[in-house]
Scaffold this active site. Structure first.
Site, PDB file in Angstrom:
ATOM      1  N   TYR A 164       0.772  -1.187  -0.044  1.00  0.00           N
ATOM      2  CA  TYR A 164       0.077   0.027  -0.122  1.00  0.00           C
ATOM      3  C   TYR A 164       1.056   1.282   0.102  1.00  0.00           C
ATOM      4  CZ  TYR A 164      -3.420   3.490   1.332  1.00  0.00           C
ATOM      5  OH  TYR A 164      -4.079   4.494   1.575  1.00  0.00           O
TER       6      TYR A 164
ATOM      7  N   GLU B 285      26.232 -23.927 -11.682  1.00  0.00           N
ATOM      8  CA  GLU B 285      25.211 -23.265 -11.479  1.00  0.00           C
ATOM      9  C   GLU B 285      23.768 -24.048 -11.914  1.00  0.00           C
ATOM     10  OE1 GLU B 285      25.365 -19.793 -14.094  1.00  0.00           O
ATOM     11  OE2 GLU B 285      27.595 -19.825 -13.554  1.00  0.00           O
TER      12      GLU B 285
ATOM     13  N   LYS C 195      20.598 -24.671 -14.083  1.00  0.00           N
ATOM     14  CA  LYS C 195      20.118 -24.494 -15.573  1.00  0.00           C
ATOM     15  C   LYS C 195      18.465 -24.221 -15.500  1.00  0.00           C
ATOM     16  CE  LYS C 195      20.631 -26.038 -20.038  1.00  0.00           C
ATOM     17  NZ  LYS C 195      19.330 -26.283 -20.718  1.00  0.00           N
TER      18      LYS C 195
ATOM     19  N   ASP D 121      15.148 -23.072 -16.570  1.00  0.00           N
ATOM     20  CA  ASP D 121      14.359 -23.358 -17.717  1.00  0.00           C
ATOM     21  C   ASP D 121      13.293 -22.342 -18.253  1.00  0.00           C
ATOM     22  OD1 ASP D 121      13.871 -25.195 -19.825  1.00  0.00           O
ATOM     23  OD2 ASP D 121      12.378 -26.423 -18.942  1.00  0.00           O
TER      24      ASP D 121
ATOM     25  N   GLU E 282      17.823 -15.735 -17.863  1.00  0.00           N
ATOM     26  CA  GLU E 282      16.685 -16.322 -18.322  1.00  0.00           C
ATOM     27  C   GLU E 282      15.314 -15.956 -17.759  1.00  0.00           C
ATOM     28  OE1 GLU E 282      18.095 -19.001 -20.163  1.00  0.00           O
ATOM     29  OE2 GLU E 282      16.436 -20.514 -20.354  1.00  0.00           O
TER      30      GLU E 282
ATOM     31  N   TYR F  13      23.196 -15.034 -15.589  1.00  0.00           N
ATOM     32  CA  TYR F  13      24.210 -15.761 -15.231  1.00  0.00           C
ATOM     33  C   TYR F  13      25.543 -15.393 -15.987  1.00  0.00           C
ATOM     34  CZ  TYR F  13      21.755 -17.853 -19.357  1.00  0.00           C
ATOM     35  OH  TYR F  13      21.068 -18.149 -20.500  1.00  0.00           O
TER      36      TYR F  13
ATOM     37  N   LYS G 208      22.062 -32.638 -17.655  1.00  0.00           N
ATOM     38  CA  LYS G 208      20.619 -32.712 -17.497  1.00  0.00           C
ATOM     39  C   LYS G 208      20.098 -33.709 -16.734  1.00  0.00           C
ATOM     40  CE  LYS G 208      19.452 -30.148 -21.249  1.00  0.00           C
ATOM     41  NZ  LYS G 208      18.394 -30.184 -22.302  1.00  0.00           N
TER      42      LYS G 208
ATOM     43  N   CYS H  25       7.150 -45.805 -50.845  1.00  0.00           N
ATOM     44  CA  CYS H  25       7.041 -44.515 -50.599  1.00  0.00           C
ATOM     45  C   CYS H  25       5.562 -44.438 -50.238  1.00  0.00           C
ATOM     46  CB  CYS H  25       7.632 -43.783 -51.596  1.00  0.00           C
ATOM     47  SG  CYS H  25       7.339 -41.956 -51.204  1.00  0.00           S
TER      48      CYS H  25
ATOM     49  N   CYS I 117       4.617 -41.341 -53.021  1.00  0.00           N
ATOM     50  CA  CYS I 117       4.635 -41.600 -54.596  1.00  0.00           C
ATOM     51  C   CYS I 117       4.529 -43.006 -55.054  1.00  0.00           C
ATOM     52  CB  CYS I 117       5.611 -40.822 -54.933  1.00  0.00           C
ATOM     53  SG  CYS I 117       7.358 -41.584 -54.915  1.00  0.00           S
TER      54      CYS I 117
ATOM     55  N   CYS J 292      13.294 -42.739 -50.542  1.00  0.00           N
ATOM     56  CA  CYS J 292      12.610 -42.780 -51.707  1.00  0.00           C
ATOM     57  C   CYS J 292      13.356 -42.137 -52.934  1.00  0.00           C
ATOM     58  CB  CYS J 292      11.270 -41.925 -51.628  1.00  0.00           C
ATOM     59  SG  CYS J 292      10.441 -41.605 -53.221  1.00  0.00           S
TER      60      CYS J 292
ATOM     61  N   CYS K  55       8.605 -36.856 -56.414  1.00  0.00           N
ATOM     62  CA  CYS K  55       7.992 -37.282 -55.076  1.00  0.00           C
ATOM     63  C   CYS K  55       7.690 -35.960 -54.561  1.00  0.00           C
ATOM     64  CB  CYS K  55       8.992 -37.962 -54.144  1.00  0.00           C
ATOM     65  SG  CYS K  55       8.142 -38.626 -52.751  1.00  0.00           S
TER      66      CYS K  55
HETATM   67  P1  AMP Z   1      20.121 -25.499 -24.599  1.00  0.00           P
HETATM   68  O1  AMP Z   1      19.037 -24.517 -25.052  1.00  0.00           O
HETATM   69  O2  AMP Z   1      19.574 -26.913 -23.896  1.00  0.00           O
HETATM   70  O3  AMP Z   1      21.262 -25.631 -25.505  1.00  0.00           O
HETATM   71  O4  AMP Z   1      20.974 -25.032 -23.402  1.00  0.00           O
HETATM   72  C1  AMP Z   1      21.263 -23.489 -23.341  1.00  0.00           C
HETATM   73  C2  AMP Z   1      20.490 -22.511 -22.829  1.00  0.00           C
HETATM   74  O5  AMP Z   1      20.571 -22.802 -21.315  1.00  0.00           O
HETATM   75  C3  AMP Z   1      21.010 -21.246 -22.913  1.00  0.00           C
HETATM   76  O6  AMP Z   1      21.001 -20.505 -23.974  1.00  0.00           O
HETATM   77  C4  AMP Z   1      20.520 -20.597 -21.716  1.00  0.00           C
HETATM   78  O7  AMP Z   1      19.317 -19.932 -22.035  1.00  0.00           O
HETATM   79  C5  AMP Z   1      20.012 -21.610 -20.665  1.00  0.00           C
HETATM   80  N1  AMP Z   1      20.523 -21.482 -19.379  1.00  0.00           N
HETATM   81  C6  AMP Z   1      20.055 -21.582 -18.427  1.00  0.00           C
HETATM   82  N2  AMP Z   1      20.508 -21.714 -17.133  1.00  0.00           N
HETATM   83  C7  AMP Z   1      21.822 -21.259 -17.534  1.00  0.00           C
HETATM   84  C8  AMP Z   1      23.121 -21.011 -16.727  1.00  0.00           C
HETATM   85  N3  AMP Z   1      22.961 -20.837 -15.507  1.00  0.00           N
HETATM   86  N4  AMP Z   1      24.231 -20.493 -17.530  1.00  0.00           N
HETATM   87  C9  AMP Z   1      24.113 -20.816 -18.943  1.00  0.00           C
HETATM   88  N5  AMP Z   1      22.777 -21.013 -19.763  1.00  0.00           N
HETATM   89  C10 AMP Z   1      22.017 -21.299 -18.919  1.00  0.00           C
HETATM   90 ZN    ZN Z   2       8.220 -40.810 -53.044  1.00  0.00          ZN
END
Ligand code: AMP
Ligand code: ZN
Length: 664
Positions: free
Chosen positions: A32, A110, A112, A114, A169, A221, A308, A402, A405, A420, A426
């Site tokens: 507020y 670090e 990653k 998403d 990100e 990052y 990953k 195919c 075709c 093919c 085709c």
């Molecule tokens: P990829 O798209 O799977 O090739 O992963 C690469 C992407 O991971 C980069 O382009 C970043 O957007 C992302 N990313 C997320 N966290 C991090 C981080 N801590 N350092 C670098 N890249 C990161």
């Molecule tokens: Zn074909």
């Protein structure tokens, strides 16, 4: 206090509160009170437009509407990351990089995040530009939208450098995502599928006021810039934090891959307690000098690796298998699945790769199959739950003809894919080839898209890419959704493409196995299409890094009369089928057959320019010293172990100046 001072004071105060709330998660006043001060500032700014500041806290509410996002070329390319999935992968990586740099290696670990990657540019502490990653070379200018994200500082604090880029990100935390979906459901709208796509979709909304309503966050990052006085990745995270950016605390500096693994183990469990989605860990060589030494592959830095987390798995029923025909005639079997939720998306299809894969897995229609979603967009099938196999099931029989075709498929010795062979008859091949020809990395024809190509082919207006150049406005106007203006653009776009340089034309031709890199090599080596057309298989194989598969495919392509006729026509329309004068200039083959290593820091030329010079003069840049190395261009700070190796193998070392003289 005069008005100007009052405005500045309010801005500074609000900025600090913003920071406390959105970056530190630690507000010191109520919402507020914040609103009251913001309104006060807004009123003053309205009354005194002469003190307008695009980075004032009042600008966070958005309102600017972007119809078309401007395309911006990244000053520093935005690379992707190589992936690893196991301890062994990481150890292999360490072994590889230890060969390329000297001394001990420390790593920054670090999370990653998403979301959608973003590059922010700051000048004198103010945000001047926010650009999406796009294809890594160029992205969209989404500044108006990004400004509304409260954890993105519009004005920095502390001793920031005058100009730099910072990467991060944009994520949509679970909480905010769920709230958005509750609202949508209440309004009878379809819920959003996952936070990541919603985050990247948000950045492309036209109305920034809409973006302002979405609870997006920006996690940073990576800092990029010249002379910014930072020596390590870990230091750059600390600096960014001090300047006011949101940099998650989870990052850690470690001394060994064993410690990296401990970090991964910890976060594989702990990440489920984070407010936003993560899909792995990013490990980076900490020392920036070592990073520089390691450099980049064509896709990713050598000095970083993504790990990953194990992908989620589900099982579902395989309803049918269909077969797609690609532009090169390659057949891809696709599994059509009973729709199932997996890692936040609904999965309906999965790739089956080829006949061997189907046989190996022994997948049959009606089977219950295990599906996993890794990094790829299309999930893959891991295996079959045999306990659920129906009694009347029969093995899958791969198609022999195919599906488009009807031509009998072929499969070359040693190749996994069926093809093919009906190259010129085709439909998906014809269409696919022309679509490839016009695509951005090839001829980049503006005003013409893949769907229009399909339409032009099915209307019988074009049969191959050379026909494009004879299209007239009158012919295309009657097509569906084609207005006078777009017809003009289409014809103009095609006409403009005759300026595209030879190496890209060569890539655009769509010869199998001739990707961008190979096209460049061939163009550089042979200089014209005529020379390439005349070359034999043996000739090609003698060119560096051209293998037998490529050689066969190129010879095959030019063995076809039809192809030669098409190229003849392209020539008549003025398409670049040889290197231009400008390209030939500065190119020699003085260094032909030589393998050269570049090491250290240089005074008069950048590392990249140096490498380009080597390539322009016919040499090959190699990253590690061996007995095959012809010589080393050694700069300042070349590492001691490299030096030692060079001396041991008796490889000549020359300075940048000696090198420049050599190619004069
Ligand atoms: P990829 O798209 O799977 O090739 O992963 C690469 C992407 O991971 C980069 O382009 C970043 O957007 C992302 N990313 C997320 N966290 C991090 C981080 N801590 N350092 C670098 N890249 C990161
Ligand atoms: Zn074909």
């Amino acid at each position: 206090m005069n008005t100007k001072q009052k405005i500045n004071q309010l801005r500074a105060e609000l900025r600090e509160h913003n920071y406390n709330y959105y970056v530190l998660d630690n507000p010191t006043i109520t919402d507020y009170e914040f609103d009251i001060r913001l309104k006060e500032l807004q009123a003053l700014e309205d009354k005194h437009p002469e003190f307008f500041d695009a980075n004032s806290p009042t600008q966070r509410v958005g309102g600017e509407v972007t119809k078309n996002f401007e395309t911006v070329t990244h000053e520093f390319r935005m690379y992707s990351l190589d992936n690893s999935y196991s301890k062994e992968d990481l150890q292999d990586w360490e072994t590889r990089i230890k060969k390329l740099v000297d001394g001990d290696i420390q790593y920054t670990c670090e999370l990653k995040y998403d979301g959608a990657s973003m590059s922010l540019t700051y000048e004198n502490g103010s945000l001047v530009r926010a650009v999406t990653r796009g294809d890594g070379f160029q992205g969209d200018n989404v500044t108006a939208n990004v400004k509304t994200i409260k954890s993105v500082p519009l004005q920095l604090k502390g001793d920031y450098p005058p100009k730099f880029e910072i990467r991060g990100e944009i994520v949509l935390p679970f909480d905010g995502f769920n709230k958005m979906n509750e609202e949508r459901l209440a309004n009878g709208e379809e819920p959003y599928r996952n936070p990541r796509n919603t985050a990247s979709g948000s950045l492309k909304l036209q109305d920034s006021a809409e973006v302002a309503k979405r609870p997006l966050e920006c996690l940073l990052y990576n800092i990029k810039g010249q002379n910014i006085g930072i020596n390590t990745q870990y230091e750059s995270l600390e600096k960014a934090r001090a300047w006011g950016f949101k940099v998650p605390e989870a990052s850690k500096l470690v001394n060994s891959i064993d410690d990296v693994l401990k970090f991964i183990e910890y976060w594989d469990v702990e990440r489920h307690n984070l407010p936003y989605e993560t899909d792995g860990v990013v490990i980076k060589v900490n020392d920036l000098q070592q990073q520089e030494e390691l450099g980049f592959t064509s896709k990713a830095p050598r000095w970083a690796m993504a790990y990953k987390f194990k992908a989620e798995q589900v099982s579902t029923r395989l309803n049918s298998i269909t077969y797609q025909v690609g532009r090169t005639g390659a057949i891809t079997p696709v599994a059509n699945l009973e729709p199932v939720e997996l890692a936040g998306t609904t999965v309906k299809r999965a790739s089956l790769h080829n006949a061997d894969q189907i046989e190996k897995l022994d997948v049959r229609i009606g089977d219950e199959v295990y599906v996993e979603k890794g990094g790829e967009i299309i999930p893959k099938i891991l295996g079959v739950d045999l306990s659920k196999r129906p009694n009347d099931s029969t093995p899958t029989v791969y198609i022999t003809h195919c599906p488009e075709c009807g031509t009998e498929l072929i499969r070359k010795e040693g190749e996994a894919q069926h093809y093919c062979p009906n190259y010129n008859g085709c439909k998906p091949q014809i269409t696919g080839r022309i679509q490839h020809y016009i695509s951005r990395k090839a001829m980049d024809i503006e005003g013409l898209g893949g769907e229009t190509v399909a339409l032009l082919v099915s209307e019988g207006l074009i049969k191959n890419y050379s026909d494009l150049y004879e299209l007239t406005k009158e012919q295309v106007i009657p097509l569906e959704r084609m207005a006078e203006k777009s017809a003009d653009n289409l014809v103009e776009g095609i006409a403009q493409s005759v300026k595209i340089p030879f190496e890209r034309v060569l890539y655009a031709l769509g010869i199998r196995y001739v990707g961008e890199t190979v096209a460049k090599k061939l163009a550089k080596h042979y200089k014209s299409i005529d020379a390439i057309a005349k070359a034999s298989q043996e000739d090609f194989v003698n060119v560096d890094e051209i293998g037998i598969k490529i050689a066969e495919s190129v010879v095959d392509f030019f063995g076809s009369e039809e192809n030669n006729a098409i190229i003849e026509r392209l020539k008549q329309f003025g398409v670049q089928l040889e290197l231009s004068e400008a390209q030939l200039e500065g190119q020699t083959n003085i260094l032909e057959g030589q393998s050269i290593v570049v090491s250290g820091v240089f005074e008069s030329i950048s590392r990249n320019d140096l490498k380009k010079l080597i390539e322009d003069n016919g040499g090959k840049v190699s990253s590690s010293i061996s007995s095959k190395t012809s010589f080393i261009v050694a700069g300042d700070k070349m590492g001691p172990s490299k030096k030692e190796k060079a001396e041991k193998l008796d490889v000549m070392m020359i300075s940048e100046y000696e090198f420049l003289q050599k190619i004069e």
